[in-house]
Each structure stands twice: as structure tokens, then as C-alpha cells.
Design a protein around this motif. Structure first.
Motif, PDB file in Angstrom:
ATOM      1  N   THR A   5       0.849  -1.195   0.000  1.00  0.00           N
ATOM      2  CA  THR A   5       0.000   0.000   0.000  1.00  0.00           C
ATOM      3  C   THR A   5       0.880   1.240   0.000  1.00  0.00           C
ATOM      4  O   THR A   5       2.019   1.213   0.487  1.00  0.00           O
ATOM      5  N   ARG A   7       0.800   5.572   0.671  1.00  0.00           N
ATOM      6  CA  ARG A   7       0.091   6.728   1.233  1.00  0.00           C
ATOM      7  C   ARG A   7       0.099   7.827   0.168  1.00  0.00           C
ATOM      8  O   ARG A   7       1.151   8.384  -0.163  1.00  0.00           O
ATOM      9  N   TRP A  49      -6.968  16.424  -2.463  1.00  0.00           N
ATOM     10  CA  TRP A  49      -7.632  15.217  -1.970  1.00  0.00           C
ATOM     11  C   TRP A  49      -6.606  14.309  -1.312  1.00  0.00           C
ATOM     12  O   TRP A  49      -5.646  13.887  -1.958  1.00  0.00           O
ATOM     13  N   LEU A  51      -5.862  10.739  -0.117  1.00  0.00           N
ATOM     14  CA  LEU A  51      -6.401   9.408  -0.392  1.00  0.00           C
ATOM     15  C   LEU A  51      -6.097   8.411   0.719  1.00  0.00           C
ATOM     16  O   LEU A  51      -6.806   7.421   0.886  1.00  0.00           O
ATOM     17  N   VAL A  54      -3.352   3.397  -0.162  1.00  0.00           N
ATOM     18  CA  VAL A  54      -3.961   2.880  -1.390  1.00  0.00           C
ATOM     19  C   VAL A  54      -3.244   1.599  -1.811  1.00  0.00           C
ATOM     20  O   VAL A  54      -2.009   1.589  -1.915  1.00  0.00           O
ATOM     21  N   GLN A  58      -4.314  -0.524  -7.170  1.00  0.00           N
ATOM     22  CA  GLN A  58      -5.346   0.477  -7.433  1.00  0.00           C
ATOM     23  C   GLN A  58      -4.752   1.825  -7.856  1.00  0.00           C
ATOM     24  O   GLN A  58      -5.485   2.715  -8.298  1.00  0.00           O
ATOM     25  N   VAL A  62      -6.373   5.317  -9.846  1.00  0.00           N
ATOM     26  CA  VAL A  62      -6.353   6.684  -9.314  1.00  0.00           C
ATOM     27  C   VAL A  62      -5.721   7.631 -10.330  1.00  0.00           C
ATOM     28  O   VAL A  62      -6.203   8.740 -10.562  1.00  0.00           O
ATOM     29  N   LEU A 117     -13.613   9.861  -7.922  1.00  0.00           N
ATOM     30  CA  LEU A 117     -12.912   9.080  -6.903  1.00  0.00           C
ATOM     31  C   LEU A 117     -13.824   8.218  -6.034  1.00  0.00           C
ATOM     32  O   LEU A 117     -13.425   7.115  -5.627  1.00  0.00           O
ATOM     33  N   PHE A 122     -12.908   6.173  -2.601  1.00  0.00           N
ATOM     34  CA  PHE A 122     -12.338   7.333  -1.915  1.00  0.00           C
ATOM     35  C   PHE A 122     -13.402   8.423  -1.822  1.00  0.00           C
ATOM     36  O   PHE A 122     -13.757   9.045  -2.821  1.00  0.00           O
ATOM     37  N   HIS A 123     -13.906   8.624  -0.618  1.00  0.00           N
ATOM     38  CA  HIS A 123     -15.047   9.517  -0.434  1.00  0.00           C
ATOM     39  C   HIS A 123     -14.601  10.887   0.054  1.00  0.00           C
ATOM     40  O   HIS A 123     -13.571  11.024   0.722  1.00  0.00           O
ATOM     41  N   ASP A 125     -14.088  14.353   2.086  1.00  0.00           N
ATOM     42  CA  ASP A 125     -14.056  14.728   3.499  1.00  0.00           C
ATOM     43  C   ASP A 125     -15.413  15.353   3.833  1.00  0.00           C
ATOM     44  O   ASP A 125     -15.938  16.147   3.053  1.00  0.00           O
TER      45      ASP A 125
END
Length: 199
Positions: A5, A7, A49, A51, A54, A58, A62, A117, A122-123, A125
């Protein structure tokens, strides 16, 4: 088998002349020697944004979402506005400078990402998007009196600059957290077309 993953966050890269102007603002605030961890000017950017972590498989999706969100968009012209703090000037934790010009278009950039997104998980804020340039973060050992002094300094700080800058590049950054501070690596970028757009 677990995939690696990363960041990640999507941000607008700042021109060097804008970073220099923000460094001058930092220097004015540093005179009071308050307990703040200042952001290095070369690490400054305007986050659109965050994220978070991740999965490696993926990242390409993005990148595609970012490219599609900014296809055909023009650079945005910005001007620095008033300094401020999150959550407020009574208890400052994050010190920033807002924008006097360019907010409307930056919000449209954020909205473009918000249309693509969430389908990747990815929602947005829940707090309203407020474009800002982070100068520093107040250390946890800051006393209430030091926080009040910092808030007072921010209230009286006026930026005399009439300069404007064009923000021309949106970047997908990887952030590696290190003891000496985060290190940012660009994974993908979009160069925006044309001249700066006001607003």
C-alpha cells in the motif's frame, strides 16, 4: 498474499516564487519563537484530496481518474489572502494562508475529483473543501498562552503582496513518513493548458 500500500494524495504543485512568498510569511511568524513545526518551503503544496493508504494495484486507477478529471482544464491564477488556523484562532493547530483569488476554480477542481474518486472507494471529506496553503503545525506541548499569542499574531498579520501566480500542475504524490519529516514523490502529473484563469 497482501499487496503493498502507498500513502497518496492529489495536490497542486506551487511555483517557486509562491513558495518564496510563503517562506517570508513564515519568517514573520517565527520571530515570536512559538512552538510550531514549520513546513519546509520546498515541501509546500495545495492539497486537493488526501487518499490515504492505497493498494498498489489500485494506483493506476487513481492516476486515470485524476487524468480524466483535469483533461482540458486551464491553469488557475491565485493570489494570497489572509492567514488563518484550524480549528480556529483561539486554539490554532494548523497554520495556513488562504487565497484572495482562485478559490472558485480550485473548488471546481475538487468537484471534478469528487465525481470520479468515490467510485474507487475514496469519499470526500465531510468538511467543506477550503483551499489553503499550510505553513506549519502547532506542537502538542504548546501551552494555552502560547496558542493565544499565536492566534493574536495571525489576526494582526497582513500580507502586503499584490503578486499573482498561475497553478499549472496537478500531481499524484506518494508520501513516505520519516523521522526527519515526510518525503514526497510524484507518481503522475497533469500539466494544465493555457493561461491562468481568474476566479
Amino acid at each position: 498474499m497482501h499487496t503493498a500500500t502507498y500513502r497518496l494524495f492529489i495536490a497542486v504543485e506551487l511555483p517557486d516564487t509562491l513558495r518564496e512568498e510563503l517562506a517570508v510569511v513564515q519568517q514573520r511568524l517565527q520571530r515570536d519563537q512559538l512552538p510550531v513545526r514549520w513546513v519546509e518551503p520546498e515541501a509546500m503544496h495545495l492539497t486537493l484530496w488526501f487518499l490515504g493508504d492505497v493498494p498498489g494495484d489500485q494506483v493506476v486507477h487513481v492516476k486515470i481518474a485524476m487524468m480524466l478529471s483535469f483533461a482540458g482544464r486551464q491553469a488557475v491564477r491565485v493570489q494570497l489572502g489572509d492567514p488563518g488556523a484550524f480549528p480556529n484562532l483561539q486554539r490554532p493547530q494548523v497554520i495556513w494562508v488562504g487565497l484572495a483569488e482562485g478559490e472558485t476554480h480550485l473548488r471546481s477542481w475538487y468537484d471534478a475529483l469528487a465525481r470520479r474518486l468515490p467510485s474507487l472507494g475514496f469519499h470526500p471529506d465531510p468538511r467543506p473543501f477550503r483551499p489553503h496553503l499550510t505553513l506549519g503545525r502547532v506542537r502538542r506541548d504548546a501551552s494555552a498562552e502560547q496558542q493565544q499569542r499565536l492566534g493574536a499574531a495571525l489576526r494582526t498579520l497582513k500580507l502586503a503582496s499584490n503578486h499573482v501566480w498561475d497553478l499549472q500542475r496537478v500531481v499524484l504524490f506518494r508520501s513516505d513518513l520519516r523521522p526527519e519529516g515526510p518525503r514526497y514523490t510524484a507518481l503522475a502529473e497533469v500539466d494544465l493548458q493555457g493561461f491562468g484563469v481568474r476566479g
